[in-house]
Design an enzyme around this catalytic site. Sequence first.
Site, mmCIF file in Angstrom:
data_model
loop_
_atom_site.group_PDB
_atom_site.id
_atom_site.type_symbol
_atom_site.label_atom_id
_atom_site.label_comp_id
_atom_site.label_asym_id
_atom_site.label_seq_id
_atom_site.Cartn_x
_atom_site.Cartn_y
_atom_site.Cartn_z
ATOM 1 C CG ASP A 1 -1.831 1.140 1.366
ATOM 2 O OD1 ASP A 1 -2.312 1.630 0.324
ATOM 3 O OD2 ASP A 1 -2.087 1.579 2.506
ATOM 4 C CG ASP B 1 -2.153 7.248 0.782
ATOM 5 O OD1 ASP B 1 -1.178 7.897 0.359
ATOM 6 O OD2 ASP B 1 -3.219 7.143 0.151
#
Length: 175
Positions: A6, A8
């Site tokens: 991922d 963020d």
Amino acid sequence: MRILIDMDDVIANAVERFLEWYERDFGVRYTKEDLRGTKLHMIVPEEHRKIVKEYPHCEDFFKDLPVIEKSIEVVEELNNRFEVYIASAAMEFPYSLPHKTKWLDKHFPFIHWKRRIFCGDKSVLKGDILIDDHDFNLSVFDGRAIMFSSPHNLNDTKYERLDSWLDAEKLFDLK
């Protein structure tokens, strides 16, 4: 081995942007410790909550986010040894797309554009490992789910956890 990572609050520090913008708008500086087990919009005065929740929908929120410490070096080493993809549920925030692309070009140029996935629902991802900071993404993943520590998830105990990218070095035996 295919590793999905991922963006963020895993490699890009969105928490810091929330804290910066809140201080800019309201003159109060919260810390990551203040956010332990929650998100900023849950601890600010009620009259500020809607504004804080709108931050990631603003055009420049994702522009030039700070890099999570050691993420570049460790992800590059993972990429040298494994099949690494960056997978971001970016579709919720359309303004984020050009900024995330430029950010990856600048900080993670070794991740080819063909290995960058901007999606809305991570249940479509297929791989061996997903490193993410949100339960709602990890819970729908069929492979090994690893939670990357972020202030909002520190009370979650359902997943194997990485507290930092230095922990990832150890987990993947990179040193």
